[in-house]
Design a protein around this motif. Structure first.
Motif, PDB file in Angstrom:
ATOM      1  N   TYR A 139       7.939  18.248  27.383  1.00 45.43           N
ATOM      2  CA  TYR A 139       7.791  19.389  26.608  1.00 45.43           C
ATOM      3  C   TYR A 139       8.186  19.026  24.932  1.00 45.43           C
ATOM      4  O   TYR A 139       9.090  18.334  24.745  1.00 45.43           O
ATOM      5  CB  TYR A 139       8.665  20.569  27.003  1.00 45.43           C
ATOM      6  CG  TYR A 139       8.204  21.237  28.236  1.00 45.43           C
ATOM      7  CD1 TYR A 139       6.934  22.281  28.368  1.00 45.43           C
ATOM      8  CD2 TYR A 139       8.738  20.633  29.333  1.00 45.43           C
ATOM      9  CE1 TYR A 139       6.835  22.627  29.643  1.00 45.43           C
ATOM     10  CE2 TYR A 139       8.255  21.180  30.832  1.00 45.43           C
ATOM     11  CZ  TYR A 139       7.307  22.161  30.670  1.00 45.43           C
ATOM     12  OH  TYR A 139       6.775  22.686  31.882  1.00 45.43           O
ATOM     13  N   PRO A 140       7.657  19.793  23.872  1.00 46.81           N
ATOM     14  CA  PRO A 140       8.157  19.458  22.323  1.00 46.81           C
ATOM     15  C   PRO A 140       9.561  19.684  22.303  1.00 46.81           C
ATOM     16  O   PRO A 140      10.151  20.798  23.016  1.00 46.81           O
ATOM     17  CB  PRO A 140       7.142  20.377  21.695  1.00 46.81           C
ATOM     18  CG  PRO A 140       6.001  20.728  22.417  1.00 46.81           C
ATOM     19  CD  PRO A 140       6.707  20.621  24.011  1.00 46.81           C
ATOM     20  N   ALA A 141      10.078  19.128  21.526  1.00 42.91           N
ATOM     21  CA  ALA A 141      11.627  19.456  21.162  1.00 42.91           C
ATOM     22  C   ALA A 141      11.841  20.843  20.544  1.00 42.91           C
ATOM     23  O   ALA A 141      11.011  21.384  19.870  1.00 42.91           O
ATOM     24  CB  ALA A 141      12.248  18.611  20.088  1.00 42.91           C
ATOM     25  N   LEU A 142      12.998  21.384  20.757  1.00 42.85           N
ATOM     26  CA  LEU A 142      13.163  22.775  20.211  1.00 42.85           C
ATOM     27  C   LEU A 142      13.688  22.721  18.705  1.00 42.85           C
ATOM     28  O   LEU A 142      14.567  21.860  18.185  1.00 42.85           O
ATOM     29  CB  LEU A 142      14.319  23.490  21.004  1.00 42.85           C
ATOM     30  CG  LEU A 142      14.156  23.586  22.446  1.00 42.85           C
ATOM     31  CD1 LEU A 142      15.266  24.292  23.155  1.00 42.85           C
ATOM     32  CD2 LEU A 142      12.965  24.655  22.959  1.00 42.85           C
ATOM     33  N   ASP A 143      12.971  23.600  17.839  1.00 42.50           N
ATOM     34  CA  ASP A 143      13.260  23.349  16.630  1.00 42.50           C
ATOM     35  C   ASP A 143      14.291  24.029  16.264  1.00 42.50           C
ATOM     36  O   ASP A 143      14.789  25.085  16.829  1.00 42.50           O
ATOM     37  CB  ASP A 143      11.800  24.104  15.632  1.00 42.50           C
ATOM     38  CG  ASP A 143      10.834  23.132  15.521  1.00 42.50           C
ATOM     39  OD1 ASP A 143      10.686  21.958  15.947  1.00 42.50           O
ATOM     40  OD2 ASP A 143       9.665  23.937  15.758  1.00 42.50           O
ATOM     41  N   ALA A 168      17.789  16.516  23.305  1.00 43.62           N
ATOM     42  CA  ALA A 168      16.873  16.750  24.568  1.00 43.62           C
ATOM     43  C   ALA A 168      17.574  17.766  25.303  1.00 43.62           C
ATOM     44  O   ALA A 168      18.781  18.011  25.448  1.00 43.62           O
ATOM     45  CB  ALA A 168      16.930  15.733  25.397  1.00 43.62           C
ATOM     46  N   ASN A 169      16.782  19.002  25.495  1.00 44.57           N
ATOM     47  CA  ASN A 169      17.539  20.217  26.195  1.00 44.57           C
ATOM     48  C   ASN A 169      16.762  20.842  27.156  1.00 44.57           C
ATOM     49  O   ASN A 169      15.271  20.526  27.278  1.00 44.57           O
ATOM     50  CB  ASN A 169      17.474  21.286  25.271  1.00 44.57           C
ATOM     51  CG  ASN A 169      18.431  22.351  25.540  1.00 44.57           C
ATOM     52  OD1 ASN A 169      18.123  23.254  26.034  1.00 44.57           O
ATOM     53  ND2 ASN A 169      19.886  21.991  25.095  1.00 44.57           N
ATOM     54  N   GLY A 170      17.042  21.378  28.409  1.00 44.93           N
ATOM     55  CA  GLY A 170      16.377  21.851  29.443  1.00 44.93           C
ATOM     56  C   GLY A 170      16.255  23.442  29.366  1.00 44.93           C
ATOM     57  O   GLY A 170      16.182  24.032  30.232  1.00 44.93           O
ATOM     58  N   MET A 171      16.461  24.022  27.949  1.00 44.35           N
ATOM     59  CA  MET A 171      16.370  25.356  27.924  1.00 44.35           C
ATOM     60  C   MET A 171      14.905  25.865  27.365  1.00 44.35           C
ATOM     61  O   MET A 171      14.528  25.170  26.482  1.00 44.35           O
ATOM     62  CB  MET A 171      17.368  25.940  27.062  1.00 44.35           C
ATOM     63  CG  MET A 171      17.538  27.384  27.144  1.00 44.35           C
ATOM     64  SD  MET A 171      18.439  27.916  28.563  1.00 44.35           S
ATOM     65  CE  MET A 171      20.235  27.235  28.221  1.00 44.35           C
ATOM     66  N   ASP A 172      14.311  26.790  28.217  1.00 45.16           N
ATOM     67  CA  ASP A 172      13.221  27.458  27.652  1.00 45.16           C
ATOM     68  C   ASP A 172      13.224  28.385  26.647  1.00 45.16           C
ATOM     69  O   ASP A 172      13.455  29.460  26.948  1.00 45.16           O
ATOM     70  CB  ASP A 172      12.252  27.863  29.072  1.00 45.16           C
ATOM     71  CG  ASP A 172      10.815  28.432  28.619  1.00 45.16           C
ATOM     72  OD1 ASP A 172      10.305  28.116  27.529  1.00 45.16           O
ATOM     73  OD2 ASP A 172      10.408  29.094  29.575  1.00 45.16           O
ATOM     74  N   ALA A 173      13.187  27.817  25.568  1.00 43.73           N
ATOM     75  CA  ALA A 173      13.748  28.756  24.231  1.00 43.73           C
ATOM     76  C   ALA A 173      13.080  28.242  22.941  1.00 43.73           C
ATOM     77  O   ALA A 173      13.443  28.170  22.013  1.00 43.73           O
ATOM     78  CB  ALA A 173      15.389  28.657  24.057  1.00 43.73           C
ATOM     79  N   ASP A 174      11.499  28.396  23.173  1.00 47.21           N
ATOM     80  CA  ASP A 174      10.755  27.761  22.042  1.00 47.21           C
ATOM     81  C   ASP A 174      10.083  29.140  21.283  1.00 47.21           C
ATOM     82  O   ASP A 174       9.273  28.777  20.381  1.00 47.21           O
ATOM     83  CB  ASP A 174       9.575  26.860  22.685  1.00 47.21           C
ATOM     84  CG  ASP A 174       8.768  27.720  23.743  1.00 47.21           C
ATOM     85  OD1 ASP A 174       9.083  28.788  24.067  1.00 47.21           O
ATOM     86  OD2 ASP A 174       7.874  27.048  24.242  1.00 47.21           O
ATOM     87  N   THR A 207      20.594  22.426  19.258  1.00 49.87           N
ATOM     88  CA  THR A 207      19.112  21.907  19.035  1.00 49.87           C
ATOM     89  C   THR A 207      19.483  20.549  18.104  1.00 49.87           C
ATOM     90  O   THR A 207      18.886  19.798  18.012  1.00 49.87           O
ATOM     91  CB  THR A 207      18.287  22.795  18.179  1.00 49.87           C
ATOM     92  OG1 THR A 207      18.896  22.989  16.996  1.00 49.87           O
ATOM     93  CG2 THR A 207      17.876  23.819  19.087  1.00 49.87           C
ATOM     94  N   LEU A 208      20.638  20.295  17.697  1.00 48.06           N
ATOM     95  CA  LEU A 208      21.034  19.204  17.084  1.00 48.06           C
ATOM     96  C   LEU A 208      21.933  18.303  17.490  1.00 48.06           C
ATOM     97  O   LEU A 208      22.871  18.515  18.141  1.00 48.06           O
ATOM     98  CB  LEU A 208      21.610  19.596  15.711  1.00 48.06           C
ATOM     99  CG  LEU A 208      21.914  18.666  14.450  1.00 48.06           C
ATOM    100  CD1 LEU A 208      21.469  19.343  13.057  1.00 48.06           C
ATOM    101  CD2 LEU A 208      23.159  18.223  14.571  1.00 48.06           C
ATOM    102  N   GLY A 209      21.437  16.929  17.432  1.00 46.83           N
ATOM    103  CA  GLY A 209      22.372  15.786  17.723  1.00 46.83           C
ATOM    104  C   GLY A 209      22.697  14.926  16.749  1.00 46.83           C
ATOM    105  O   GLY A 209      21.972  14.644  15.569  1.00 46.83           O
TER     106      GLY A 209
END
Length: 542
Positions: A173-177, A200-206, A343-345
Motif C-alpha cells: 500500500y502507498p505510504a501515508l502522507d 512504514a505503518n499498518g494503519m488504514d488511515a489514508d 507518519t514520519l521517521g
C-alpha cells in the motif's frame, strides 16, 4: 548488578506427583500466545492439514466507544491486564507494558512496522560494546518481510530512507502522507540536510475520515477495525480455515517432558478453576520474551533442573528493551491539529557515519499526545495546562539499541516475575536526544520536554532465549527450535540476539513465517522418508 544476583534466585519447586487435570485436550500443534508471533504462526500453518490449537491467557478485547476514551484508556487503565512484575534490583513492583488479549500487544500498538536494517543482522560495534550477528542474514529473512508486509497491510515507500534495505517487492500500500504540521517538520528537517521519510505503518488511515477514527489508536485499541493487529489479519483468518481452534482465558503454567527429557509431551494450563492438560506433537511458544522465558524456567523437572531448554543457563538472560525517550517540542503560538501523527521517521544517525562514530538510533512520531496521556505521567499537573501543552506539541519517540548483557534478565522468585535490567549504551542515546533537540528547535518548537523511559516501558522486550548456531552459547537453533528439545519452538522476540533500534513487530511476524516454512518442510520430508521406508519394507517382504 552482579551476575550472581539472578543466579541465586531459587528454582521453581519440582512437583513430586503429577497434577490430575480436569480435562485433557489433544492436538497436533499447540501455539502458546496469539500475538504477533503466535497469531502469525497460526495463520502460516492453517492450511497444513494439521490440527492447530492456539492457547491465549486473555480473551477478545471488545470493540467499544471506550477504545477512544482517553480517560478510560490512560487514567483508568481500562485495558491493562498484566500481572504485577518486580524490579529485581530494588524490589519495587510495576505494571509492565504488556497486554493479554487475543492479538496480544498488537491490539494497542501504533502499527509501526519497519523492517530491521541489513546491518542489524550483522555484528555492529557500538560505543558500549558489540551487537552480535544473527544466525541468519537480512537476505534470508527478506522474502518473509515481503510476505509479512502483505499480511499486515503495510503502507510505505521504498527510496525515501537512505538506510532502507533492499526490497524484492514494493510495499503493498502507498505510504501515508503527512498532515500539514508534520509535513512542515519534515520540510524543515530536509532543509537542515536530513532525510525524513514516511514511516512504514499498518494503519488504514489514508483519508481524513479514517484519520479521525484512528486519532487515539497509538497505545489504545481501535474500535473501527482500521488497525492491522494480529487478531484481525492473522488469528481470525486462521480460525476461518476450520483447522485452527482458539482457547481463551487459559494460562499455560508448565510444560511437561517425556522420560527422555527432550520431548515436550504436554502443557498444563489454568482456565478459571480448572486444570487442562494439552497434549501435542509440536509446541510453539509465543507468550512474549518475559513470559516465554518464565514458562521455561517454571517447567524445571528432574531431567532439566534449571528449566526447559536451559542447559546453557541462558534462558531469561540477555533481556533487552530499547533505550527510549518521549520527546515533546512545543510552539506556544501554533496549534497542532494533526490527527494521525505516526507518519514520519528519521534514520540519519541509525548507523555509524561521518558525524557519528557509533550508531545513535531512530526517530519516529508518537500518536498525537493528549492531555489525558500526559496526566497519566504527571498526575499533579493541572489538566488545563496539560491541554495547553499538548494542543501545541509535536510528539516524538527516540530509540537507541540496548545491548545484550548476561546480567540483564528475568528470574522467578516465589512464583513472581522479577526483571533485572540496567540500561547500557546511554551515551549514544543522549547524543541522539541532543541532535533531535537542535533540529526540532530549528523547525520552530523552542520549548522541549524529554523523559527517558524506565523498566516498565517494555513493549519492545526481547532476547531471553537467543537463537544461534552454537548450542553452548544460545538457547535456540537458527530455526528457533530449542537446542535441548526436539519439538519446541519459540517465535516471539525471545529469539532476538540483538534489539536493533526499531520496532520489532514486523521482524517477529516475518520470522514466524520463516520458521513455519521450516516446520512444514520438515513435516513433508518426514512423510517422504516414512513412505520410502514402508515401500522398502514391502519390497523386502516379497
Amino acid at each position: 548488578m552482579a551476575y550472581a544476583t539472578i543466579n541465586e534466585a531459587p528454582l521453581p519447586r519440582i512437583p513430586e506427583e503429577p497434577v490430575t487435570p480436569d480435562e485433557v485436550v489433544r492436538t497436533d500443534v499447540a501455539i502458546i500466545g496469539s500475538g504477533m508471533g503466535g497469531g502469525t504462526m497460526a495463520y502460516a500453518l492453517k492450511d497444513s492439514g494439521a490440527k492447530i490449537l492456539v492457547v491465549e491467557r486473555g480473551h477478545h478485547l471488545p470493540a467499544e466507544p471506550q477504545n477512544a476514551d482517553l480517560d478510560e484508556v490512560y487514567i483508568k487503565g481500562r485495558y491493562k491486564n498484566a500481572d504485577t512484575w518486580f524490579n529485581g534490583r530494588t524490589g519495587a513492583s510495576f505494571k509492565p507494558g504488556v497486554y493479554y488479549w487475543v492479538g496480544g500487544n498488537t491490539k494497542v500498538y501504533g502499527a509501526c512496522l519497519p523492517r530491521f536494517r541489513a546491518s542489524d543482522f550483522e555484528e555492529v560495534q557500538h560505543e558500549d560494546g558489540t551487537s552480535p550477528a544473527w544466525p541468519f542474514s537480512y537476505a534470508d529473512l527478506e522474502p518473509y518481510y515481503t510476505r509479512a508486509e502483505e499480511l499486515f497491510q503495510v503502507h510505505g515507500q521504498i527510496g525515501e530512507d537512505p538506510t532502507e534495505p533492499p526490497h524484492s517487492k514494493a510495499y503493498p500500500y502507498p505510504a501515508l502522507d503527512h498532515e500539514p504540521a508534520i509535513q512542515d517538520l519534515a520540510d524543515s528537517f530536509r532543509r537542515q540536510g536530513l532525510h525524513p521519510f514516511r514511516m512504514a505503518n499498518g494503519m488504514d488511515a489514508d483519508t481524513p475520515e479514517k484519520r479521525a477514527l484512528v486519532a487515539t489508536s497509538d497505545g489504545a485499541p481501535n474500535e473501527a477495525g482500521l488497525k492491522a493487529d494480529a487478531e484481525k489479519v492473522a488469528v481470525d483468518p486462521a480460525l476461518e480455515s476450520g483447522n485452527v481452534t482458539l482457547m481463551t482465558d487459559t494460562k499455560v503454567t508448565r510444560l511437561i517432558t517425556g522420560p527422555d527429557g527432550r520431548t515436550v509431551i504436554a502443557a498444563l494450563a489454568e482456565n478459571n478453576d480448572r486444570i487442562i492438560r494439552i497434549e501435542a506433537d509440536k509446541f510453539i511458544l509465543a507468550a512474549g520474551a518475559v513470559n516465554s522465558a518464565a514458562l521455561l524456567l517454571r517447567s524445571a523437572n528432574a531431567e532439566n533442573p534449571r528449566g526447559l531448554a536451559n542447559s546453557t543457563g541462558l534462558v531469561g538472560r540477555n533481556y533487552m528493551v530499547h533505550n527510549s525517550t518521549f520527546f515533546i517540542g512545543i510552539n506556544p503560538f501554533k496549534i497542532n491539529r494533526t490527527l494521525w501523527q505516526k507518519t514520519l521517521g528519521l534514520n540519519d544517525w541509525y548507523e555509524a557515519g561521518p558525524t557519528n562514530r557509533y550508531p545513535l538510533g531512530n526517530l519516529q512520531m508518537l500518536g498525537k499526545l493528549r492531555a489525558s496521556m500526559l496526566k497519566m505521567a504527571r498526575s499533579w499537573a493541572p489538566s488545563p495546562l496539560l491541554k495547553l501543552m499538548s494542543d501545541r506539541s509535536i510528539d516524538i519517540y527516540l530509540t537507541t539499541e540496548d545491548l545484550p548483557r548476561r546480567d540483564n534478565g528475568i528470574s522467578i522468585i516465589d512464583g513472581k516475575i522479577h526483571v533485572w535490567w540496567e540500561p547500557n549504551n546511554l551515551g549514544p542515546h543522549k547524543e541522539l536526544v541532543r541532535r533531535i533537540t537542535k533540529a526540532v528547535r530549528k523547525a520552530g518548537y523552542p520549548v522541549i520536554f524529554t523523559e527517558r523511559m524506565g523498566i516498565a516501558t517494555n513493549s519492545h522486550q526481547c532476547g531471553t532465549a537467543v537463537a544461534g548456531h552454537d548450542p553452548r552459547t544460545s538457547v535456540l537453533t537458527a530455526e528457533c527450535r530449542a537446542h535441548d528439545l526436539d519439538n519446541l519452538w519459540v517465535v516471539d522476540s525471545s529469539f532476538f540476539p540483538s534489539s536493533a533500534a526499531l520496532n520489532p513487530a514486523l521482524t517477529i511476524a516475518a520470522n514466524a513465517l520463516r520458521v513455519a516454512d521450516k516446520i512444514l518442510a520438515d513435516a513433508k520430508a518426514a512423510v517422504r522418508t516414512q513412505a520410502a521406508g514402508q515401500k522398502h519394507s514391502t519390497q523386502n517382504d516379497r
